[in-house]
Design an enzyme around this catalytic site. Structure first.
Site, short mmCIF file in Angstrom:
data_model
loop_
_atom_site.label_atom_id
_atom_site.label_comp_id
_atom_site.label_asym_id
_atom_site.label_seq_id
_atom_site.Cartn_x
_atom_site.Cartn_y
_atom_site.Cartn_z
N PHE A 172 0.82 -1.19 0.00
CA PHE A 172 0.00 0.00 0.00
C PHE A 172 0.86 1.25 0.00
O PHE A 172 2.05 1.20 0.29
CB PHE A 172 -1.01 0.00 1.13
CG PHE A 172 -0.43 -0.17 2.50
CD1 PHE A 172 -0.23 -1.44 3.01
CD2 PHE A 172 -0.12 0.92 3.27
CE1 PHE A 172 0.28 -1.60 4.28
CE2 PHE A 172 0.39 0.75 4.54
CZ PHE A 172 0.60 -0.51 5.05
N ASP A 173 0.20 2.34 -0.31
CA ASP A 173 0.90 3.60 -0.49
C ASP A 173 1.24 4.22 0.87
O ASP A 173 0.88 3.74 1.91
CB ASP A 173 0.02 4.54 -1.32
CG ASP A 173 0.82 5.59 -2.05
OD1 ASP A 173 2.04 5.69 -1.80
OD2 ASP A 173 0.24 6.32 -2.86
N LEU A 174 1.91 5.33 0.81
CA LEU A 174 2.39 6.00 2.01
C LEU A 174 1.27 6.60 2.84
O LEU A 174 0.13 6.65 2.43
CB LEU A 174 3.30 7.16 1.58
CG LEU A 174 4.69 6.76 1.14
CD1 LEU A 174 5.33 7.92 0.43
CD2 LEU A 174 5.53 6.34 2.32
#
Ligand SMILES: *[C@@H]1O[C@H](CO)[C@@H](O)[C@H](O)[C@H]1NC(C)=O
Ligand SMILES: *[C@@H]1O[C@H](CO)[C@@H](O)[C@H](O)[C@H]1NC(C)=O
Ligand SMILES: *[C@@H]1O[C@H](CO)[C@@H](O)[C@H](O)[C@H]1NC(C)=O
Ligand SMILES: *[C@@H]1O[C@H](CO)[C@@H](O)[C@H](O)[C@H]1NC(C)=O
Length: 430
Positions: A29-31
């Site tokens: 997943f992204d930041l």
């Protein structure tokens, strides 16, 4: 019912992605996920975050009993699996043979030029101004804040370029260049640089005006509030168009759309090019469009005529049976595209769709298909389209369900060059 974000939805992560889709790899997943919820996500089946939270806090979370070690092992197994597959641990000949000379080789630079050229669109070319006639055009005024810029063409989320070929450098291949900024920056809040630009345009045999945006105007977390060119950019263009000696070509550098309808209708602006953020060889790609390279168009100086649209089927649906049954219903048609120009070139045939009117929150128009075709001068080609009714004409509701609406749909070719209606009805079975 409570809604969960996709990254916290066990049904999506476990049942759908790992189950139904049989993913044999990792889910990242992204930041910017909150640290408190991070290990909750790990438990749900997210294997890696793209920052350093897992590595910074993972061990401690296990010691404190917040996450079981077996959960970490499970995530690691997915990650190692993805590394094993291309032979990361057994000396892959494919990777080992790559050396320093693969980096920025002539091939790669040529590829960057090709990518820049192919990404450029010719939106207008009245009087066949492009390519520039090198017998008549000796001096070129280049009015462009970014003509000698380096990293603007790269945009963002990019690697380190090999080198950068700026527009100004590349335009020198076409003649003597008089260079003016026109604006001090993209915001262009000050018109003091317009006058020298107008003077340059009034002397040169042809003028190129570069306008548009850069990351100071559009970026992640930086939305624009309108589609207009910022500040005095529009005035700059109009003043040059009124007073330039030769034909004026507008070059637009931007990622988001800009409204240039005023220039499209302006008789003195003969050509318009959209260049996007064309990358490290962007200057070369743009300059090539002024010379031998014929860019793709979305412009309708070519004739498009639709034939055989009787192939469109009348679609009937059984009430309630949405997706499973409509998977077999396709809308087929072909478009004949003729290159009426004198040069070989390419065209992107774009197909849009209007959903039936009166549906709350439905969009007005959507691109549903496109094909790029290369056509020799004077030749025609037939471009076939086959749209799956559900995939292309479905409306996704706020719960994520895809609905094929009954009623009058409309398929459009290009900018309303052709449109044809399509009616979808449902038969109620008892
Ligand atoms: C472009 O920029 C380079 C340095 O980045 C400079 O040497 C060169 O003179 C500039 N060219 C023009 C035409 O301003
Ligand atoms: C406009 O820009 C010029 C050149 O950068 C500067 O000399 C001038 O003071 C600016 N004018 C205003 C009103 O900001
Ligand atoms: C087009 O250019 C001519 C000069 O070449 C000028 O007289 C005319 O006003 C310009 N048209 C517009 C709409 O700016
Ligand atoms: C385009 O060509 C027409 C016809 O030759 C001419 O009248 C017109 O001035 C030209 N426009 C420009 C901007 O050169």
């Amino acid at each position: 019912m409570a809604f969960r974000p996709a990254c916290a939805d066990p049904k999506l992560l476990k049942e759908t992605i790992r189950g139904e889709w049989d993913l044999n790899g990792n889910i990242n997943f992204d930041l910017r996920i909150q640290i408190q919820s991070l290990f909750f996500f790990l438990i749900l089946g997210l294997d890696l975050d793209c920052g350093s939270y897992y590595s910074d806090y993972g061990a401690n979370a296990v010691i404190q009993g917040k996450v079981r070690e077996s959960k970490i092992d499970k995530a690691l197994r997915s990650l190692y699996f993805v590394l094993l597959r291309p032979g990361f641990f057994d000396g892959s000949p494919k990777f080992d043979s790559l050396g320093k000379d693969e980096i920025c080789s002539e091939n790669h630079i040529n590829f960057a030029i090709q990518a820049a050229r192919e990404g450029i669109f010719l939106l207008k070319n009245d009087n066949d101004t492009l390519p520039l006639d090198s017998h008549q055009i000796k001096t070129i005024a280049v009015v462009w804040l970014h003509a000698n810029a380096t990293d603007v063409m790269i945009g963002n989320h990019a690697g380190v370029p090999c080198r950068i070929t700026t527009p100004i450098y590349a335009f020198k291949q076409h003649g003597k260049v008089i260079y003016e900024n026109g604006c001090a920056d993209v915001a262009c809040k000050n018109d003091s640089l317009i006058f020298p630009a107008v003077q340059a345009a009034s002397k040169a045999d042809a003028t190129i005006v570069g306008v548009g945006l850069d990351l100071s105007a559009e970026a992640e977390s930086l939305d624009r509030v309108d589609l207009l060119l910022p500040g005095y950019q529009t005035q700059l263009i109009n003043q040059i168009a009124t007073s330039s000696k030769g034909p004026v070509t507008l070059v637009i550098m931007s990622a988001g759309g800009v409204d240039i309808s005023f220039a499209r209708n302006h008789p003195n602006i003969t050509s318009i090019i959209w260049a996007g953020y064309p990358g490290e060889e962007g200057g070369q790609g743009i300059a090539d469009v002024f010379g031998a390279y014929n860019p793709a168009t979305t412009k309708r100086s070519i004739n498009i005529k639709l034939n055989k649209f009787q192939h469109c089927r009348h679609i009937n649906y059984i009430d309630g049976a949405l997706e499973p049954s409509c998977a077999t219903h396709n809308v087929e048609f072909s478009v004949e595209v003729t290159n009426v120009g004198k040069r070989d070139g390419s065209e992107v045939v774009m197909i849009y769709w209007n959903p039936p009117s009166g549906i709350v929150d439905a969009h007005i128009k959507q691109l549903v298909a496109f094909k790029k075709v290369c056509i020799q001068a004077g030749r025609s080609t037939k471009v076939n389209f086959n749209l799956n009714a559900c995939k292309s004409l479905g409306i996704i509701d706020y719960k994520g369900y895809n609905h094929l609406a009954s009623g009058g749909h409309n398929i459009l070719v290009g900018d309303n060059i052709l449109s044809f209606p399509l009616r979808i009805t449902y038969e109620i079975s008892h």
